[in-house]
Design an enzyme around this catalytic site. Structure first.
Site, PDB file in Angstrom:
ATOM      1  N   HIS A 129       0.805  -1.222   0.000  1.00  0.00           N
ATOM      2  CA  HIS A 129       0.000   0.000   0.000  1.00  0.00           C
ATOM      3  C   HIS A 129       0.837   1.271   0.000  1.00  0.00           C
ATOM      4  O   HIS A 129       0.305   2.353   0.196  1.00  0.00           O
ATOM      5  CB  HIS A 129      -0.964  -0.004   1.199  1.00  0.00           C
ATOM      6  CG  HIS A 129      -2.027  -1.052   1.097  1.00  0.00           C
ATOM      7  ND1 HIS A 129      -2.911  -1.135   0.039  1.00  0.00           N
ATOM      8  CD2 HIS A 129      -2.347  -2.082   1.915  1.00  0.00           C
ATOM      9  CE1 HIS A 129      -3.730  -2.164   0.219  1.00  0.00           C
ATOM     10  NE2 HIS A 129      -3.407  -2.771   1.342  1.00  0.00           N
TER      11      HIS A 129
ATOM     12  N   ARG B  61       7.029  -5.472   3.231  1.00  0.00           N
ATOM     13  CA  ARG B  61       5.720  -6.103   3.024  1.00  0.00           C
ATOM     14  C   ARG B  61       5.534  -6.200   1.520  1.00  0.00           C
ATOM     15  O   ARG B  61       5.469  -5.177   0.830  1.00  0.00           O
ATOM     16  CB  ARG B  61       4.574  -5.302   3.642  1.00  0.00           C
ATOM     17  CG  ARG B  61       3.225  -5.953   3.230  1.00  0.00           C
ATOM     18  CD  ARG B  61       2.065  -5.539   4.079  1.00  0.00           C
ATOM     19  NE  ARG B  61       1.638  -4.171   3.852  1.00  0.00           N
ATOM     20  CZ  ARG B  61       0.558  -3.635   4.425  1.00  0.00           C
ATOM     21  NH1 ARG B  61      -0.192  -4.361   5.247  1.00  0.00           N
ATOM     22  NH2 ARG B  61       0.228  -2.390   4.187  1.00  0.00           N
TER      23      ARG B  61
ATOM     24  N   GLU C 166      -5.636 -11.370   8.427  1.00  0.00           N
ATOM     25  CA  GLU C 166      -6.458 -10.161   8.261  1.00  0.00           C
ATOM     26  C   GLU C 166      -7.819 -10.492   7.657  1.00  0.00           C
ATOM     27  O   GLU C 166      -8.401  -9.681   6.953  1.00  0.00           O
ATOM     28  CB  GLU C 166      -5.708  -9.073   7.493  1.00  0.00           C
ATOM     29  CG  GLU C 166      -4.969  -9.491   6.254  1.00  0.00           C
ATOM     30  CD  GLU C 166      -4.187  -8.336   5.622  1.00  0.00           C
ATOM     31  OE1 GLU C 166      -4.309  -7.177   6.052  1.00  0.00           O
ATOM     32  OE2 GLU C 166      -3.466  -8.614   4.657  1.00  0.00           O
TER      33      GLU C 166
ATOM     34  N   ASP D  99      -8.224  -4.762   7.346  1.00  0.00           N
ATOM     35  CA  ASP D  99      -8.841  -5.845   6.571  1.00  0.00           C
ATOM     36  C   ASP D  99      -9.609  -6.800   7.479  1.00  0.00           C
ATOM     37  O   ASP D  99     -10.673  -7.300   7.099  1.00  0.00           O
ATOM     38  CB  ASP D  99      -7.784  -6.585   5.751  1.00  0.00           C
ATOM     39  CG  ASP D  99      -7.412  -5.828   4.486  1.00  0.00           C
ATOM     40  OD1 ASP D  99      -8.326  -5.524   3.705  1.00  0.00           O
ATOM     41  OD2 ASP D  99      -6.227  -5.526   4.294  1.00  0.00           O
TER      42      ASP D  99
HETATM   43  C1  3PY Z   1      -4.617  -3.707   7.550  1.00  0.00           C
HETATM   44  O1  3PY Z   1      -4.982  -2.988   8.504  1.00  0.00           O
HETATM   45  O2  3PY Z   1      -5.365  -4.413   6.882  1.00  0.00           O
HETATM   46  C2  3PY Z   1      -3.220  -3.686   7.181  1.00  0.00           C
HETATM   47  O3  3PY Z   1      -2.846  -4.367   6.269  1.00  0.00           O
HETATM   48  C3  3PY Z   1      -2.319  -2.799   7.983  1.00  0.00           C
HETATM   49  O4  3PY Z   1      -1.059  -2.730   7.500  1.00  0.00           O
HETATM   50 MG    MG Z   2      -4.362  -5.260   5.132  1.00  0.00          MG
END
Ligand code: 3PY
Ligand code: MG
Length: 253
Positions: free
Chosen positions: A46, A72, A148, A174
């Site tokens: 991101h 990441r 997530e 997420d």
């Molecule tokens: C999320 O909050 O989904 C993330 O990937 C944070 O880095």
């Molecule tokens: Mg995420």
């Protein structure tokens, strides 16, 4: 091989002070690394268009300091994992891992056989790590899988048993939307809090680390005091905005 300081800190039970770099700018990453963080996490998922052509330059910038360079990756794809590891990432965070099979795909790409299926071909990483990199990489390189989605939490015991992962990293945004909540709505929801606790408990009972993307530096400190091992707080983008806004407030209208 140059030891992985983040792993050392985990073994010693000490907090890891880490921040994200999102801007994709090497000087900004270098400035952040010089601020004294233990690790800098490059966000290819991101961050601002940080692709494979740019990530190497960011790794160069960070490795002018003692900060451990982590990445990441944008997706659970062995191509990205191989590329960033060969270029010098000392650890990776792999998004959206929902099943043991997906965890095995992430871990396998990070580990040389017989543990995994990573191909031999370290390039620049040997300048950073040392000529004995290949002998020690399976032990030193970090692989965290992102938990997530609530379905991943339901399978967390099975994911924990996948060889080659070092732990879990919770993505609260997420995870929240997988529960039908707003992205920042997790903290107020009991199901979300229970899910995070379950991930932490299963990590600890399996000898793994648990991390989470915190809402703030205060939240990161609370999480670390509560047993999380990795809570990178802040990023170059937000630090710039906060500094600019503070200067504007100080100057006044
Ligand atoms: C999320 O909050 O989904 C993330 O990937 C944070 O880095
Ligand atoms: Mg995420």
């Amino acid at each position: 091989m140059r030891p992985n300081r983040v792993k050392q800190l985990w073994r010693e039970g000490k907090a890891v002070r880490a921040a994200w770099t999102l801007t994709g700018d090497p000087l900004t990453a270098e400035i952040l690394a010089n601020a004294g963080f233990d690790a800098i996490l490059i966000d290819m998922q991101h961050g601002f268009t940080i692709g494979v052509e740019r990530v190497g330059t960011l790794l160069h910038a960070i490795s002018t300091t003692a900060a451990v360079p982590l990445v990441r990756v944008p997706w659970n794809d062995p191509v990205h994992l191989q590329y960033v590891l060969d270029a010098g990432a000392y650890g990776v965070i792999v998004p959206l891992v929902n099943t043991p099979e997906e965890a095995a795909r992430a871990a396998g790409a990070c580990r040389y056989p017989p543990l995994g299926f990573r191909s031999i071909g370290p390039n620049r990483v040997e300048y950073y790590a040392g000529a004995d990199y290949v002998q020690h990489a399976n032990d030193e390189i970090i692989c965290l899988v992102m938990i997530e989605h609530i379905d991943a939490v339901g399978r967390i015991e099975a994911i924990a048993r996948v060889p080659g992962i070092d732990g879990f990293f919770i993505g609260p945004g997420d995870l929240a939307i997988s529960l039908g909540l707003p992205p920042a709505g997790g903290a107020a929801d009991q199901r979300f809090r229970d899910a995070c606790q379950r991930v932490l408990d299963v990590a600890r009972s399996n000898g793994l680390v648990a991390g989470i993307a915190p809402f703030s530096a205060e939240d990161a400190r609370r999480r670390v005091d509560g047993g999380y091992a990795f809570c990178p707080f802040g990023n170059d983008w937000s630090f710039l905005v906060e500094g600019a806004e503070a200067a504007l407030r100080t100057f006044g209208g």
